[in-house]
Design a protein around this motif. Structure first.
Motif, PDB file in Angstrom:
ATOM      1  N   PRO A   1      55.913 -28.751 -21.403  1.00  0.00           N
ATOM      2  CA  PRO A   1      54.716 -29.235 -22.103  1.00  0.00           C
ATOM      3  C   PRO A   1      53.733 -29.920 -21.156  1.00  0.00           C
ATOM      4  O   PRO A   1      54.120 -30.700 -20.285  1.00  0.00           O
ATOM      5  N   PHE A   2      52.462 -29.589 -21.323  1.00  0.00           N
ATOM      6  CA  PHE A   2      51.350 -30.216 -20.613  1.00  0.00           C
ATOM      7  C   PHE A   2      51.389 -29.998 -19.097  1.00  0.00           C
ATOM      8  O   PHE A   2      50.639 -30.624 -18.363  1.00  0.00           O
ATOM      9  N   ASP A   3      52.224 -29.099 -18.633  1.00  0.00           N
ATOM     10  CA  ASP A   3      52.245 -28.727 -17.220  1.00  0.00           C
ATOM     11  C   ASP A   3      51.082 -27.772 -16.933  1.00  0.00           C
ATOM     12  O   ASP A   3      50.686 -26.987 -17.797  1.00  0.00           O
ATOM     13  N   LYS A   4      50.572 -27.821 -15.730  1.00  0.00           N
ATOM     14  CA  LYS A   4      49.460 -26.934 -15.384  1.00  0.00           C
ATOM     15  C   LYS A   4      49.882 -25.469 -15.429  1.00  0.00           C
ATOM     16  O   LYS A   4      49.040 -24.575 -15.596  1.00  0.00           O
TER      17      LYS A   4
ATOM     18  N   GLN B   1      56.393 -30.692 -14.278  1.00  0.00           N
ATOM     19  CA  GLN B   1      56.336 -31.073 -12.871  1.00  0.00           C
ATOM     20  C   GLN B   1      54.973 -31.650 -12.488  1.00  0.00           C
ATOM     21  O   GLN B   1      54.873 -32.729 -11.921  1.00  0.00           O
ATOM     22  N   THR B   2      53.932 -30.927 -12.825  1.00  0.00           N
ATOM     23  CA  THR B   2      52.574 -31.354 -12.482  1.00  0.00           C
ATOM     24  C   THR B   2      51.709 -31.236 -13.727  1.00  0.00           C
ATOM     25  O   THR B   2      51.494 -30.132 -14.232  1.00  0.00           O
ATOM     26  N   THR B   3      51.243 -32.361 -14.235  1.00  0.00           N
ATOM     27  CA  THR B   3      50.444 -32.320 -15.453  1.00  0.00           C
ATOM     28  C   THR B   3      49.099 -31.632 -15.200  1.00  0.00           C
ATOM     29  O   THR B   3      48.534 -31.719 -14.105  1.00  0.00           O
ATOM     30  N   ASP B   4      48.622 -30.977 -16.223  1.00  0.00           N
ATOM     31  CA  ASP B   4      47.356 -30.259 -16.160  1.00  0.00           C
ATOM     32  C   ASP B   4      46.210 -31.268 -16.077  1.00  0.00           C
ATOM     33  O   ASP B   4      46.021 -32.090 -16.970  1.00  0.00           O
ATOM     34  N   THR B   5      45.440 -31.215 -15.020  1.00  0.00           N
ATOM     35  CA  THR B   5      44.340 -32.168 -14.841  1.00  0.00           C
ATOM     36  C   THR B   5      43.237 -31.980 -15.877  1.00  0.00           C
ATOM     37  O   THR B   5      42.405 -32.874 -16.065  1.00  0.00           O
TER      38      THR B   5
END
Length: 418
Positions: free
Chosen positions: A213-216, A366-370
């Protein structure tokens, strides 16, 4: 609305049976989603399967209800002494004064899938043993629960996709406030089946790995199964506004509920999160709260590109610049998306977060979507919480937001709202 007490609750999912196992898995951020090996399904996706469901046996006289969904319901009802708590409520209120309001999406459709597999080759007739009414019918799980406890009060099932077991809290609240019942079993049960796995695959909504969820790089959901239940009752009378005399400060209360139906699209959310925003607004209004009163948001967060983007817009529009730092996360990276049980599962997870003072981190991300400007928590965070919001948004624009809090969060103004 007048607050209601969640006097007892329990949850069973792929991360654990009962509250303690669930809490331990959340605190340890334990991964339980696995490559799909369910039944005959051949899809490159991950699932959240509850172990031991097939070993559950129905009690004497209940065999007609035997299906995977009702077996998981039975397994869930017998965790954390929940069944004993319901029986105590029956002795207090009477069997006719307790309602049963549960959510599910596919109910026992697996039994029908298996029956079609074994239909008569010459006539096409289904096997004699299939009991549609007590297995696949969506009312089956409520009917099973009523018979399990020998209840005679009102019962209903909400099947509004992923908001199902959140919306049942609203049904129970209306019944209690109308004086028709004194308590209600609420929650939801959904189990793995071929229809949901292949159906979501046909919509290109399944991820090939554990959902993020909400990962780029998020690319879809992981389907799970679960059973979650709560016993909902009136908050005991008290002379002191703010805390019931028979209530612990760690007890959980339902403070607000918001529902909407934007009907934007059959399977896609409104791109601006219109219905989601309306549900959250209504939940805050019914609780008599401002956005700043919310300490944590359990996001619907399915990990599809469109859902997470729409929910971000809804949250950002409502909470605004001054409240944009409210911490939030999706727990579907742990449990998978349990569909009709998701609202109930996440309500119980919110109750655990309130009682144990932590914000659950979003597993697998891992990396949230900016492009999704939320204060999304990747790791668990110790924090004293008073009030939290739990979002559940379903296909067809059926949306529901719940606000839960500690009993100590009941203010004089909240207690007087109707």
């Amino acid at each position: 609305m007048k607050p209601l007490l969640l006097s007892h609750f329990t949850v069973t999912s792929c991360i654990g049976k009962g509250l303690q196992q669930t809490l331990d898995a959340l605190l340890q951020q334990r991964q339980a989603l696995k490559p799909c090996d369910f039944e005959t399904v051949d899809l490159p996706t991950f699932i959240g399967e509850v172990e031991g469901v097939d070993e559950v046996t129905m009690s004497e006289g209940m065999q007609a209800f035997d299906c995977r969904n009702n077996r998981l319901a039975k397994l869930g009802l017998e965790q954390d002494g929940f069944d004993q708590s319901v029986n105590a409520a029956i002795r207090q209120y009477g069997a006719e004064r307790i309602g049963v309001f549960l959510g599910t999406s596919t109910s026992g459709i697996l039994e029908t899938e298996m029956a079609f597999r074994n239909r008569d080759e010459s006539t096409g007739a289904l096997p004699d043993g299939l009991d549609y009414g007590k297995t696949q019918n969506t009312y089956s799980v409520a009917n099973f629960t009523r018979h399990y406890f020998k209840l005679t009060g009102p019962a209903a099932v909400v099947s509004s996709a992923c908001s199902s077991s959140a919306k049942v809290f609203s049904v129970a609240r209306r019944m209690i406030e109308a004086g028709l019942i004194d308590a209600a079993i609420v929650g939801g049960v959904d189990t793995l089946c071929l229809t949901t796995l292949y159906g979501f695959n046909s919509l290109n909504l399944l991820s090939s790995q554990a959902c993020r969820p909400f990962d780029k790089d998020r690319d879809g959901i992981s389907i799970g199964e679960a059973a979650a239940f709560a016993l909902l009752e009136r908050v005991p009378e008290t002379a002191t506004p703010g805390l019931a005399s028979n209530t612990s400060q760690k007890d959980i209360v339902l403070l607000g509920i918001g529902e909407s139906s934007d009907a934007y699209h059959m399977s896609s959310p409104h791109p601006e999160g219109l219905g989601a925003n309306m549900a959250m607004q209504q939940a805050l209004h019914s609780a008599g709260l401002q956005p700043s009163a919310i300490d944590y948001i359990n996001l619907h967060g399915t990990a599809t590109p469109s859902n997470d983007a729409a929910e971000t817009k809804a949250v950002s529009a409502l909470f605004g610049e001054e409240n944009r730092d409210v911490p939030c996360s999706s727990t579907k990276g742990a449990t998978g998306h349990t569909l009709g049980a998701a609202g109930g599962v996440e309500a119980v997870i919110c109750a655990l977060a309130l009682q144990h003072g932590f914000i659950p981190g979003g597993l697998n991300t891992q990396t949230t979507d900016t492009e999704l400007p939320l204060n999304y928590q990747l790791q668990n965070r110790p924090q004293a919480l008073q009030r939290v919001m739990s979002n559940s948004f379903g296909f067809g624009g059926t949306n529901c937001s719940l606000i839960l809090g500690l009993a100590s969060a009941i203010t004089a103004e909240t207690a007087d709202k109707s």
